[in-house]
Scaffold this active site. Structure first.
Site, PDB file in Angstrom:
ATOM      1  N   ASN A 150      72.463  79.817  32.821  1.00 16.85           N
ATOM      2  CA  ASN A 150      73.775  79.852  33.469  1.00 16.85           C
ATOM      3  C   ASN A 150      74.856  79.120  32.685  1.00 16.85           C
ATOM      4  OD1 ASN A 150      71.750  77.917  34.508  1.00 16.85           O
ATOM      5  ND2 ASN A 150      73.519  76.950  35.449  1.00 16.85           N
ATOM      6  N   GLN A 178      71.375  84.909  36.871  1.00 13.30           N
ATOM      7  CA  GLN A 178      72.503  85.183  35.971  1.00 13.30           C
ATOM      8  C   GLN A 178      72.394  86.543  35.283  1.00 13.30           C
ATOM      9  OE1 GLN A 178      75.363  83.515  35.269  1.00 13.30           O
ATOM     10  NE2 GLN A 178      74.935  81.885  36.715  1.00 13.30           N
ATOM     11  N   SER A 198      70.515  86.294  43.408  1.00 13.60           N
ATOM     12  CA  SER A 198      71.518  85.830  44.354  1.00 13.60           C
ATOM     13  C   SER A 198      72.744  86.728  44.303  1.00 13.60           C
ATOM     14  CB  SER A 198      71.903  84.397  43.986  1.00 13.60           C
ATOM     15  OG  SER A 198      72.977  83.967  44.773  1.00 13.60           O
ATOM     16  N   CYS A 324      79.942  64.852  37.049  1.00 11.49           N
ATOM     17  CA  CYS A 324      80.286  63.480  37.385  1.00 11.49           C
ATOM     18  C   CYS A 324      79.169  62.900  38.236  1.00 11.49           C
ATOM     19  CB  CYS A 324      81.601  63.434  38.142  1.00 11.49           C
ATOM     20  SG  CYS A 324      82.255  61.783  38.272  1.00 11.49           S
TER      21      CYS A 324
END
Ligand SMILES: *Cc1c(COP(=O)(O)O)cnc(C)c1O
Length: 386
Positions: A150, A178, A198, A324
């Site tokens: 991905n 993907q 998905s 993060c």
């Protein structure tokens, strides 16, 4: 100008898919498990969606199980194989660049005593088939290697992996989330036993996906409750999501060839232009064995996150490899696994195109990118020193 180049994160739902789903939410809204006519009508459409989805992968309808998406399918495939195996010592092989849905699942299983081998990848993100062969032993239950990555778009040698697994008598699961919109996937030709996908990654709705499970493969259910999905996955069947996903898949398959060719041309032109004209830039991933819509480039001396935010100000949506984590920027596990310098791992940006991405959009992105990179490097003490 607004340009959305984060299609690997999620895609816009096709208009035709929305129309189809609307019909099911407001008209054919029965519970497909109900016996009455409303239920039977809904079930008819679920069955035909299942048939249609199965046919795209040369699978049987009875081998398709609807789930809430890629994450659940990955969890189910891996935990399901482990939980249904009776042997004492259990071993699983994955790669270091799997999606967190696979990585975190295996971390958890490892704490419970399952042995995990995490294969290295080369600088293009490809696993080594000899290393895979050497890693398989008598305790190996499952090999789980993603079809395409991905972040960097690298496409793995799925056919070869399938052959090795078949020969060694171990199950092969692939996270193909993907790959669905652009790759031709025949689960029999490729010897795939379990495959996750998905809908929201191929212009369908979020919250729906499926697990392909080859007939005869035993996995323990992940979700218990009612008897939906032949007793293997409980929960009221989300009819509108399922018909939406089936429709989205039909649309993808119809124009696959032309769209891939168009995306590859846009992709390679953009990559060539950036690498040639913006100094200190590096392509991440494989030049050819790469998803048509994926571009991932490191911009040395720049924090990927800063570039992402500046492009956002210009109306351009991209993704950076860094996440993060508790206040500190953590380099992407995928880019890090390629063996690139730490600073380069922090400076990667992913541009992921859709089937509707235009040359005008890519030209605009390139122009703004040149400006953004120049500005940010002017602020970089490391760059000034070179
Ligand atoms: C998006 C993605 C997933 C997760 O799928 P969801 O449906 O969002 O849970 C899993 N694997 C890969 C490779 C993905 O890109």
């Amino acid at each position: 100008m607004q340009v959305y180049l984060d299609n690997a994160a999620t895609t816009k739902v096709d208009r035709e898919v929305v129309l189809e789903m609307n019909k099911f939410m407001s008209e054919i809204y029965g519970n497909s498990s109900s016996i009455h006519s409303f239920g039977r009508e809904a079930l008819k459409h679920v069955d035909s969606a299942r048939n249609s989805i199965a046919s795209h992968f040369n699978a049987l309808p009875s081998e398709i199980f609807f789930t809430s998406g890629g994450t659940e399918s990955d969890n189910w495939a891996i935990k399901g194989v482990v939980n249904s195996a009776k042997q004492q010592v259990k071993h699983i092989i994955i790669s270091k660049i799997e999606h967190p849905a696979v990585l975190e699942t295996c971390d958890l299983l490892e704490k419970q005593g399952v042995l995990i081998t995490r294969l290295d990848v080369d600088k293009f993100g490809m696993i080594n088939l000899d290393e895979l062969k050497r890693s398989i032993n008598d305790n190996t239950l499952l090999v789980s290697i993603m079809f395409a990555n991905n972040e960097i778009g690298t496409i793995q040698p799925i056919k070869e992996i399938g052959e090795i697994c078949k020969k060694e008598g171990v199950l092969f699961h692939t996270d193909a989330v993907q790959a669905i919109d652009t790759q031709d996937i025949d689960v029999n030709y490729l010897n795939i036993d379990l495959m996750s996908f998905s809908s929201h990654k191929f212009y369908g709705p979020k919250g729906i996906g499926a697990l392909y499970k080859r007939s005869g493969v035993k996995i323990t259910p992940l979700i218990s409750g009612g008897h939906q999905e032949r007793g293997e996955r409980a929960g009221t069947t989300p009819v509108e999501l399922i018909v939406g996903m089936a429709k989205a898949l039909d649309i993808c398959a119809k124009n696959r060839f032309e769209i891939n060719a168009k995306k590859i041309e846009l992709r390679d032109n953009f990559i060539d232009k950036v690498l040639k004209n913006i100094p200190y830039t590096y392509l991440n991933g494989h030049k050819k064995k790469r998803l048509p819509g994926n571009i991932n480039i490191s911009f040395e001396f720049i924090e990927g996150e800063s570039l992402l935010m500046m492009l956002d100000l210009f109306g351009i949506a991209v993704s950076s490899g860094s996440a993060c984590a508790s206040g500190a920027l953590e380099a992407s596990h995928v880019i890090s696994a390629l063996g690139v310098k730490e600073e380069l791992a922090h400076s990667s940006i992913r541009f992921s195109m859709s089937k509707d991405t235009t040359i005008e959009e890519m030209n605009y992105v390139y122009e703004q990118l040149v400006i953004a990179v120049e500005r940010l490097r002017k602020l970089s003490p490391l760059y000034i020193a070179t």
